[in-house]
Scaffold this motif. Structure first.
Motif, PDB file in Angstrom:
ATOM      1  N   ALA A  76       0.802  -1.223   0.000  1.00 15.41           N
ATOM      2  CA  ALA A  76       0.000   0.000   0.000  1.00 15.41           C
ATOM      3  C   ALA A  76       0.831   1.269   0.000  1.00 15.41           C
ATOM      4  CB  ALA A  76      -0.957   0.004   1.194  1.00 15.41           C
ATOM      5  N   LEU A  77       1.795   1.371   0.892  1.00 11.39           N
ATOM      6  CA  LEU A  77       2.520   2.633   1.002  1.00 11.39           C
ATOM      7  C   LEU A  77       3.311   2.919  -0.267  1.00 11.39           C
ATOM      8  CD1 LEU A  77       2.809   4.903   2.984  1.00 11.39           C
ATOM      9  CD2 LEU A  77       4.853   3.810   3.892  1.00 11.39           C
ATOM     10  N   GLY A  78       3.924   1.887  -0.885  1.00  3.96           N
ATOM     11  CA  GLY A  78       4.690   2.100  -2.098  1.00  3.96           C
ATOM     12  C   GLY A  78       3.834   2.471  -3.287  1.00  3.96           C
ATOM     13  N   GLY A  79       2.590   2.031  -3.322  1.00  2.12           N
ATOM     14  CA  GLY A  79       1.723   2.332  -4.454  1.00  2.12           C
ATOM     15  C   GLY A  79       0.975   3.633  -4.345  1.00  2.12           C
ATOM     16  N   TRP A  80       0.819   4.144  -3.134  1.00  4.32           N
ATOM     17  CA  TRP A  80       0.000   5.341  -2.952  1.00  4.32           C
ATOM     18  C   TRP A  80       0.493   6.570  -3.705  1.00  4.32           C
ATOM     19  CZ3 TRP A  80      -4.759   5.253  -2.207  1.00  4.32           C
ATOM     20  CH2 TRP A  80      -5.368   4.370  -1.312  1.00  4.32           C
ATOM     21  N   PRO A  81       1.808   6.816  -3.873  1.00  4.16           N
ATOM     22  CA  PRO A  81       2.203   7.996  -4.652  1.00  4.16           C
ATOM     23  C   PRO A  81       1.603   8.008  -6.055  1.00  4.16           C
ATOM     24  CG  PRO A  81       4.082   7.141  -3.460  1.00  4.16           C
ATOM     25  CD  PRO A  81       2.974   6.136  -3.277  1.00  4.16           C
ATOM     26  N   PHE A  82       1.462   6.840  -6.648  1.00  8.29           N
ATOM     27  CA  PHE A  82       0.936   6.759  -8.011  1.00  8.29           C
ATOM     28  C   PHE A  82      -0.588   6.856  -8.022  1.00  8.29           C
ATOM     29  CE2 PHE A  82       4.996   4.647  -7.691  1.00  8.29           C
ATOM     30  CZ  PHE A  82       5.713   5.262  -8.706  1.00  8.29           C
ATOM     31  N   VAL A  83      -1.225   6.182  -7.082  1.00 14.28           N
ATOM     32  CA  VAL A  83      -2.687   6.287  -6.961  1.00 14.28           C
ATOM     33  C   VAL A  83      -3.095   7.724  -6.634  1.00 14.28           C
ATOM     34  CG1 VAL A  83      -4.696   5.526  -5.635  1.00 14.28           C
ATOM     35  CG2 VAL A  83      -2.935   3.873  -6.276  1.00 14.28           C
ATOM     36  N   ALA A  84      -2.375   8.324  -5.692  1.00 12.73           N
ATOM     37  CA  ALA A  84      -2.706   9.687  -5.279  1.00 12.73           C
ATOM     38  C   ALA A  84      -2.492  10.678  -6.413  1.00 12.73           C
ATOM     39  CB  ALA A  84      -1.862  10.074  -4.072  1.00 12.73           C
ATOM     40  N   SER A  85      -1.394  10.521  -7.163  1.00 11.15           N
ATOM     41  CA  SER A  85      -1.148  11.471  -8.252  1.00 11.15           C
ATOM     42  C   SER A  85      -2.176  11.325  -9.363  1.00 11.15           C
ATOM     43  CB  SER A  85       0.275  11.310  -8.802  1.00 11.15           C
ATOM     44  OG  SER A  85       0.509  10.014  -9.302  1.00 11.15           O
ATOM     45  N   LEU A  86      -2.644  10.106  -9.616  1.00 17.46           N
ATOM     46  CA  LEU A  86      -3.703   9.919 -10.611  1.00 17.46           C
ATOM     47  C   LEU A  86      -5.004  10.582 -10.162  1.00 17.46           C
ATOM     48  CD1 LEU A  86      -3.128   6.202 -11.664  1.00 17.46           C
ATOM     49  CD2 LEU A  86      -2.884   8.214 -13.125  1.00 17.46           C
ATOM     50  N   GLY A  87      -5.370  10.382  -8.887  1.00 17.67           N
ATOM     51  CA  GLY A  87      -6.582  11.007  -8.383  1.00 17.67           C
ATOM     52  C   GLY A  87      -6.486  12.517  -8.387  1.00 17.67           C
ATOM     53  N   PHE A  88      -5.325  13.028  -8.018  1.00 19.33           N
ATOM     54  CA  PHE A  88      -5.075  14.469  -7.982  1.00 19.33           C
ATOM     55  C   PHE A  88      -5.161  15.057  -9.392  1.00 19.33           C
ATOM     56  CE2 PHE A  88      -1.819  17.688  -6.046  1.00 19.33           C
ATOM     57  CZ  PHE A  88      -2.827  18.622  -5.907  1.00 19.33           C
ATOM     58  N   TYR A  89      -4.443  14.455 -10.318  1.00 15.51           N
ATOM     59  CA  TYR A  89      -4.416  14.898 -11.713  1.00 15.51           C
ATOM     60  C   TYR A  89      -5.823  14.894 -12.313  1.00 15.51           C
ATOM     61  CZ  TYR A  89      -3.234  14.599 -16.745  1.00 15.51           C
ATOM     62  OH  TYR A  89      -3.155  14.785 -18.104  1.00 15.51           O
ATOM     63  N   ARG A 125       2.916   7.864   7.012  1.00 13.80           N
ATOM     64  CA  ARG A 125       2.305   6.723   7.688  1.00 13.80           C
ATOM     65  C   ARG A 125       2.183   7.048   9.173  1.00 13.80           C
ATOM     66  NH1 ARG A 125       2.272   1.085   6.381  1.00 13.80           N
ATOM     67  NH2 ARG A 125       1.030   0.030   7.949  1.00 13.80           N
ATOM     68  N   GLU A 126       1.022   6.779   9.726  1.00 12.18           N
ATOM     69  CA  GLU A 126       0.817   6.959  11.161  1.00 12.18           C
ATOM     70  C   GLU A 126       0.005   5.782  11.671  1.00 12.18           C
ATOM     71  OE1 GLU A 126       0.920   8.194  14.985  1.00 12.18           O
ATOM     72  OE2 GLU A 126       2.074   9.003  13.310  1.00 12.18           O
ATOM     73  N   GLY A 127       0.693   4.841  12.326  1.00 11.48           N
ATOM     74  CA  GLY A 127       0.009   3.670  12.845  1.00 11.48           C
ATOM     75  C   GLY A 127      -0.687   2.891  11.748  1.00 11.48           C
ATOM     76  N   ALA A 128      -1.974   2.722  11.876  1.00  8.34           N
ATOM     77  CA  ALA A 128      -2.763   1.939  10.919  1.00  8.34           C
ATOM     78  C   ALA A 128      -3.223   2.752   9.725  1.00  8.34           C
ATOM     79  CB  ALA A 128      -3.982   1.347  11.626  1.00  8.34           C
ATOM     80  N   TYR A 129      -2.741   3.982   9.604  1.00  5.13           N
ATOM     81  CA  TYR A 129      -3.280   4.880   8.580  1.00  5.13           C
ATOM     82  C   TYR A 129      -2.208   5.389   7.626  1.00  5.13           C
ATOM     83  CZ  TYR A 129      -7.212   4.973  11.809  1.00  5.13           C
ATOM     84  OH  TYR A 129      -8.242   4.602  12.632  1.00  5.13           O
ATOM     85  N   VAL A 130      -2.638   5.685   6.407  1.00  8.13           N
ATOM     86  CA  VAL A 130      -1.849   6.432   5.431  1.00  8.13           C
ATOM     87  C   VAL A 130      -2.475   7.817   5.312  1.00  8.13           C
ATOM     88  CG1 VAL A 130      -1.253   6.646   2.992  1.00  8.13           C
ATOM     89  CG2 VAL A 130      -1.071   4.434   4.111  1.00  8.13           C
ATOM     90  N   LEU A 131      -1.630   8.853   5.400  1.00  7.03           N
ATOM     91  CA  LEU A 131      -2.082  10.230   5.244  1.00  7.03           C
ATOM     92  C   LEU A 131      -1.557  10.758   3.920  1.00  7.03           C
ATOM     93  CD1 LEU A 131      -1.950   9.651   8.403  1.00  7.03           C
ATOM     94  CD2 LEU A 131      -1.729  12.112   8.671  1.00  7.03           C
ATOM     95  N   ILE A 132      -2.436  11.336   3.123  1.00  5.63           N
ATOM     96  CA  ILE A 132      -2.056  11.912   1.837  1.00  5.63           C
ATOM     97  C   ILE A 132      -2.387  13.397   1.878  1.00  5.63           C
ATOM     98  CG2 ILE A 132      -2.384  11.879  -0.656  1.00  5.63           C
ATOM     99  CD1 ILE A 132      -3.320   8.989  -0.405  1.00  5.63           C
ATOM    100  N   GLY A 133      -1.354  14.231   1.794  1.00  8.74           N
ATOM    101  CA  GLY A 133      -1.542  15.678   1.742  1.00  8.74           C
ATOM    102  C   GLY A 133      -1.304  16.173   0.329  1.00  8.74           C
ATOM    103  N   MET A 134      -2.221  16.997  -0.179  1.00  9.36           N
ATOM    104  CA  MET A 134      -2.128  17.506  -1.550  1.00  9.36           C
ATOM    105  C   MET A 134      -2.222  19.018  -1.545  1.00  9.36           C
ATOM    106  SD  MET A 134      -4.630  14.617  -3.166  1.00  9.36           S
ATOM    107  CE  MET A 134      -5.486  14.563  -1.581  1.00  9.36           C
ATOM    108  N   GLY A 135      -1.274  19.656  -2.204  1.00 11.45           N
ATOM    109  CA  GLY A 135      -1.297  21.104  -2.329  1.00 11.45           C
ATOM    110  C   GLY A 135      -1.195  21.505  -3.786  1.00 11.45           C
TER     111      GLY A 135
END
Length: 249
Positions: A76-89, A125-135
């Protein structure tokens, strides 16, 4: 995640020091915060990647979300940069379709407009959660003399909707692409990311600490690492700052 936009619980503030810090505090409070989304119309102490400060150019997007770290499986953590950038874009394009020919993703998750940085993503990453910040710079951009690099804002492509509308489009994009990831795996994410990124053959420089590698973008490895074709052979890059170069430079 249930694949519906109402999964997100969007909370809007006129001003916050940092939307990611707000989400981090919520995680540490011990409540079930998966699905929390926090938007600030003004952010005074925004954080970027590698300990940098994210400067608010005014009337920009400052949005952070919280997701269950186990939601997408062990990678999950390794894939999120790509998932997040697709959603953001895709969310930015839903907000302003006229930007379609101007936006591009730079590895792994910066958003460029006509080659200049317009948006960035911070994943923690914080415990059981992934945090995604977008600016993102929407209506205006910070002083590029202060930043020492060229920057852009979405308004260069037309009239930008209210920031809350933009945020909801981005959340819908995250819902869509995290669903694709679950259903079809990272290969589908990798393929979609490549369609929106700098083309294969783009001259790049990779900087990281004492590392300096120059070459041509050769795509992504199966796990998302950058492939760089250099004079000394193919290099696989796991982390670093990417500079796009003009062809022939």
């Amino acid at each position: 995640m249930n694949g519906q936009s109402h999964f997100w619980r969007l909370t809007c503030f006129d001003e916050l020091p940092s939307t990611s810090d707000y989400c981090m505090d919520a995680c540490r409070a011990g409540n079930d915060v998966a699905g929390l989304a926090v938007l600030a119309r003004r952010q005074t102490k925004g954080r970027g990647s590698r300990g940098r400060t994210w400067l608010d150019g005014g009337q920009g997007l400052a949005l952070s979300v919280v997701l269950d770290a186990a939601h997408a499986g062990p990678d999950a953590l390794g894939g999120w940069p790509f998932v997040a950038s697709l959603g953001f874009y895709d969310g930015l394009l839903r907000a302003l379709p006229a930007a379609r020919t101007h936006l591009m993703i730079k590895w792994p998750n910066d958003i460029l407009l006509d080659g200049r940085k317009m948006g960035g993503i911070l994943i923690e990453r914080e415990g059981a959660y992934v945090l995604i910040g977008m600016g993102a710079n929407l209506v205006s951009a910070p002083d590029q003399n202060v930043l020492a690099r060229q920057v852009a804002c979405l308004a260069q492509c037309g009239d930008v909707p209210d920031v809350e509308i933009v945020a909801r489009h981005v959340l819908d994009g995250l819902t869509l692409w995290s669903g694709v990831w679950r259903q079809k795996g990272f290969a589908a994410i990798r393929s979609a990311w490549l369609e929106r990124a700098h083309p294969v053959g783009t001259p790049l420089v990779v900087q990281g600490g004492t590392t300096y590698e120059k070459g041509l973008f050769a795509g992504l490895a199966q796990d998302g690492r950058l492939l760089l074709e250099t004079d000394s052979g193919m290099k696989t890059i796991a982390t670093g700052d990417i500079l796009l170069m003009e062809k022939g430079a």
